[in-house]
Design a protein around this motif. Sequence first.
Motif, PDB file in Angstrom:
ATOM      1  N   ILE A  85       0.862  -1.186   0.000  1.00 28.44           N
ATOM      2  CA  ILE A  85       0.000   0.000   0.000  1.00 28.44           C
ATOM      3  C   ILE A  85       0.895   1.232   0.000  1.00 28.44           C
ATOM      4  O   ILE A  85       1.748   1.399   0.877  1.00 28.44           O
ATOM      5  N   ALA A  86       0.707   2.109  -0.969  1.00 24.97           N
ATOM      6  CA  ALA A  86       1.599   3.260  -1.149  1.00 24.97           C
ATOM      7  C   ALA A  86       1.687   4.135   0.094  1.00 24.97           C
ATOM      8  O   ALA A  86       2.750   4.679   0.411  1.00 24.97           O
ATOM      9  N   LEU A  87       0.585   4.285   0.804  1.00 23.87           N
ATOM     10  CA  LEU A  87       0.555   5.135   1.998  1.00 23.87           C
ATOM     11  C   LEU A  87       1.655   4.771   2.989  1.00 23.87           C
ATOM     12  O   LEU A  87       2.290   5.656   3.589  1.00 23.87           O
ATOM     13  N   PHE A  88       1.910   3.479   3.155  1.00 24.32           N
ATOM     14  CA  PHE A  88       2.862   3.019   4.167  1.00 24.32           C
ATOM     15  C   PHE A  88       4.319   3.114   3.705  1.00 24.32           C
ATOM     16  O   PHE A  88       5.235   2.818   4.478  1.00 24.32           O
ATOM     17  N   LYS A  89       4.535   3.544   2.473  1.00 22.89           N
ATOM     18  CA  LYS A  89       5.889   3.776   1.991  1.00 22.89           C
ATOM     19  C   LYS A  89       6.338   5.211   2.211  1.00 22.89           C
ATOM     20  O   LYS A  89       7.512   5.534   2.020  1.00 22.89           O
ATOM     21  N   THR A  90       5.414   6.072   2.625  1.00 25.18           N
ATOM     22  CA  THR A  90       5.742   7.484   2.805  1.00 25.18           C
ATOM     23  C   THR A  90       6.528   7.703   4.086  1.00 25.18           C
ATOM     24  O   THR A  90       6.320   7.009   5.095  1.00 25.18           O
ATOM     25  N   GLU A  91       7.405   8.676   4.052  1.00 31.83           N
ATOM     26  CA  GLU A  91       8.261   8.962   5.207  1.00 31.83           C
ATOM     27  C   GLU A  91       7.437   9.369   6.425  1.00 31.83           C
ATOM     28  O   GLU A  91       7.739   8.947   7.549  1.00 31.83           O
ATOM     29  N   GLN A  92       6.393  10.175   6.222  1.00 35.23           N
ATOM     30  CA  GLN A  92       5.606  10.659   7.353  1.00 35.23           C
ATOM     31  C   GLN A  92       4.858   9.530   8.057  1.00 35.23           C
ATOM     32  O   GLN A  92       4.835   9.458   9.293  1.00 35.23           O
ATOM     33  N   VAL A  93       4.275   8.636   7.300  1.00 31.73           N
ATOM     34  CA  VAL A  93       3.545   7.517   7.897  1.00 31.73           C
ATOM     35  C   VAL A  93       4.496   6.594   8.646  1.00 31.73           C
ATOM     36  O   VAL A  93       4.190   6.129   9.749  1.00 31.73           O
ATOM     37  N   GLN A  94       5.658   6.336   8.075  1.00 30.77           N
ATOM     38  CA  GLN A  94       6.625   5.487   8.763  1.00 30.77           C
ATOM     39  C   GLN A  94       7.113   6.140  10.056  1.00 30.77           C
ATOM     40  O   GLN A  94       7.308   5.471  11.081  1.00 30.77           O
ATOM     41  N   LYS A  95       7.291   7.438  10.015  1.00 30.85           N
ATOM     42  CA  LYS A  95       7.683   8.170  11.220  1.00 30.85           C
ATOM     43  C   LYS A  95       6.595   8.094  12.277  1.00 30.85           C
ATOM     44  O   LYS A  95       6.873   7.859  13.469  1.00 30.85           O
ATOM     45  N   ASP A  96       5.341   8.280  11.858  1.00 33.61           N
ATOM     46  CA  ASP A  96       4.217   8.216  12.797  1.00 33.61           C
ATOM     47  C   ASP A  96       4.052   6.812  13.367  1.00 33.61           C
ATOM     48  O   ASP A  96       3.762   6.648  14.560  1.00 33.61           O
ATOM     49  N   LEU A  97       4.248   5.810  12.530  1.00 33.56           N
ATOM     50  CA  LEU A  97       4.166   4.424  13.001  1.00 33.56           C
ATOM     51  C   LEU A  97       5.181   4.168  14.111  1.00 33.56           C
ATOM     52  O   LEU A  97       4.845   3.613  15.168  1.00 33.56           O
ATOM     53  N   GLU A  98       6.412   4.555  13.875  1.00 31.92           N
ATOM     54  CA  GLU A  98       7.451   4.337  14.884  1.00 31.92           C
ATOM     55  C   GLU A  98       7.135   5.084  16.175  1.00 31.92           C
ATOM     56  O   GLU A  98       7.271   4.534  17.280  1.00 31.92           O
ATOM     57  N   THR A  99       6.694   6.324  16.040  1.00 34.60           N
ATOM     58  CA  THR A  99       6.381   7.125  17.220  1.00 34.60           C
ATOM     59  C   THR A  99       5.258   6.502  18.035  1.00 34.60           C
ATOM     60  O   THR A  99       5.365   6.343  19.261  1.00 34.60           O
ATOM     61  N   LEU A 100       4.161   6.128  17.380  1.00 28.84           N
ATOM     62  CA  LEU A 100       2.999   5.611  18.097  1.00 28.84           C
ATOM     63  C   LEU A 100       3.274   4.255  18.739  1.00 28.84           C
ATOM     64  O   LEU A 100       2.814   3.985  19.852  1.00 28.84           O
ATOM     65  N   LEU A 101       4.035   3.403  18.068  1.00 25.16           N
ATOM     66  CA  LEU A 101       4.394   2.114  18.659  1.00 25.16           C
ATOM     67  C   LEU A 101       5.288   2.306  19.882  1.00 25.16           C
ATOM     68  O   LEU A 101       5.139   1.613  20.895  1.00 25.16           O
ATOM     69  N   THR A 102       6.191   3.266  19.792  1.00 26.59           N
ATOM     70  CA  THR A 102       7.085   3.554  20.916  1.00 26.59           C
ATOM     71  C   THR A 102       6.309   4.127  22.097  1.00 26.59           C
ATOM     72  O   THR A 102       6.500   3.704  23.249  1.00 26.59           O
ATOM     73  N   VAL A 103       5.429   5.082  21.818  1.00 26.58           N
ATOM     74  CA  VAL A 103       4.616   5.682  22.882  1.00 26.58           C
ATOM     75  C   VAL A 103       3.766   4.618  23.557  1.00 26.58           C
ATOM     76  O   VAL A 103       3.648   4.581  24.785  1.00 26.58           O
ATOM     77  N   TYR A 104       3.182   3.732  22.766  1.00 25.16           N
ATOM     78  CA  TYR A 104       2.352   2.668  23.330  1.00 25.16           C
ATOM     79  C   TYR A 104       3.153   1.806  24.311  1.00 25.16           C
ATOM     80  O   TYR A 104       2.702   1.534  25.434  1.00 25.16           O
ATOM     81  N   CYS A 105       4.322   1.365  23.888  1.00 25.12           N
ATOM     82  CA  CYS A 105       5.144   0.502  24.752  1.00 25.12           C
ATOM     83  C   CYS A 105       5.548   1.218  26.032  1.00 25.12           C
ATOM     84  O   CYS A 105       5.558   0.623  27.120  1.00 25.12           O
ATOM     85  N   LYS A 106       5.876   2.498  25.916  1.00 27.42           N
ATOM     86  CA  LYS A 106       6.290   3.247  27.105  1.00 27.42           C
ATOM     87  C   LYS A 106       5.122   3.470  28.060  1.00 27.42           C
ATOM     88  O   LYS A 106       5.269   3.353  29.278  1.00 27.42           O
ATOM     89  N   ARG A 107       3.974   3.782  27.519  1.00 30.97           N
ATOM     90  CA  ARG A 107       2.821   4.053  28.381  1.00 30.97           C
ATOM     91  C   ARG A 107       2.321   2.801  29.087  1.00 30.97           C
ATOM     92  O   ARG A 107       1.815   2.867  30.199  1.00 30.97           O
TER      93      ARG A 107
END
Length: 228
Positions: A85-107
Amino acid sequence: MENTVADADNEELIKECSCDHPDSDRIRVLCKETGIPAVLRGRIWQILLGVCNKNANLEVWSESDLDLEDQQVIKADVVRTRQNIALFKTEQVQKDLETLLTVYCKRRSVKYTQGLNEIIAPFFVLDLEKGEIFNCFYALIQKFIPNTLRGHDLKTLRRSLDMLRLLLLYHCPVLCRRLDSLELRPDLFATSWLATMMAGDLEMDVLLRLWDGNGFLWPPAPTCQCTS
């Protein structure tokens, strides 16, 4: 003309979704009659997960917070997520994915487990804000698989796989015995099904419809927690 007809068919649903405090039970009833319209899916999922209009408080997180022990594993999973899916190849989406997964684990004070990236991915295609994606992801896990990806030994997941075999033995004993004879245990073919609610195994459009009917449209149920 087609959109006008669709809007007319969903007029009551649209009206309920537009309320400041929508009635989740009423929305569930309406959706069981007509299904969840794609254009309303993001709003409806938020309502049925109980996170509509909630603040995720993501503004307190910065690049310097991406420092988990498993950060490189998260990065590697992010660049592999839904690459068809093209959306998931974009830099912004990949950045948001990493951020949200990290925040989830920390919280939740948990180690990152592979599969979380697949569970959060569907929310990115629903035209939701970053905070809304996080709230839906967090609530989905809490409601349906609160302990499945927790613990170093994944005890809950192992017990779920054992239960799957028992259900298979009860409902389809011939198939179960055949799998047993071939030494095909559920952990060899069903781990991803249970750990990601099928998110790691289905095409996106199929997954969205599966979650529509087999998750969000079900009435709320008490969460079972393993304590032993």
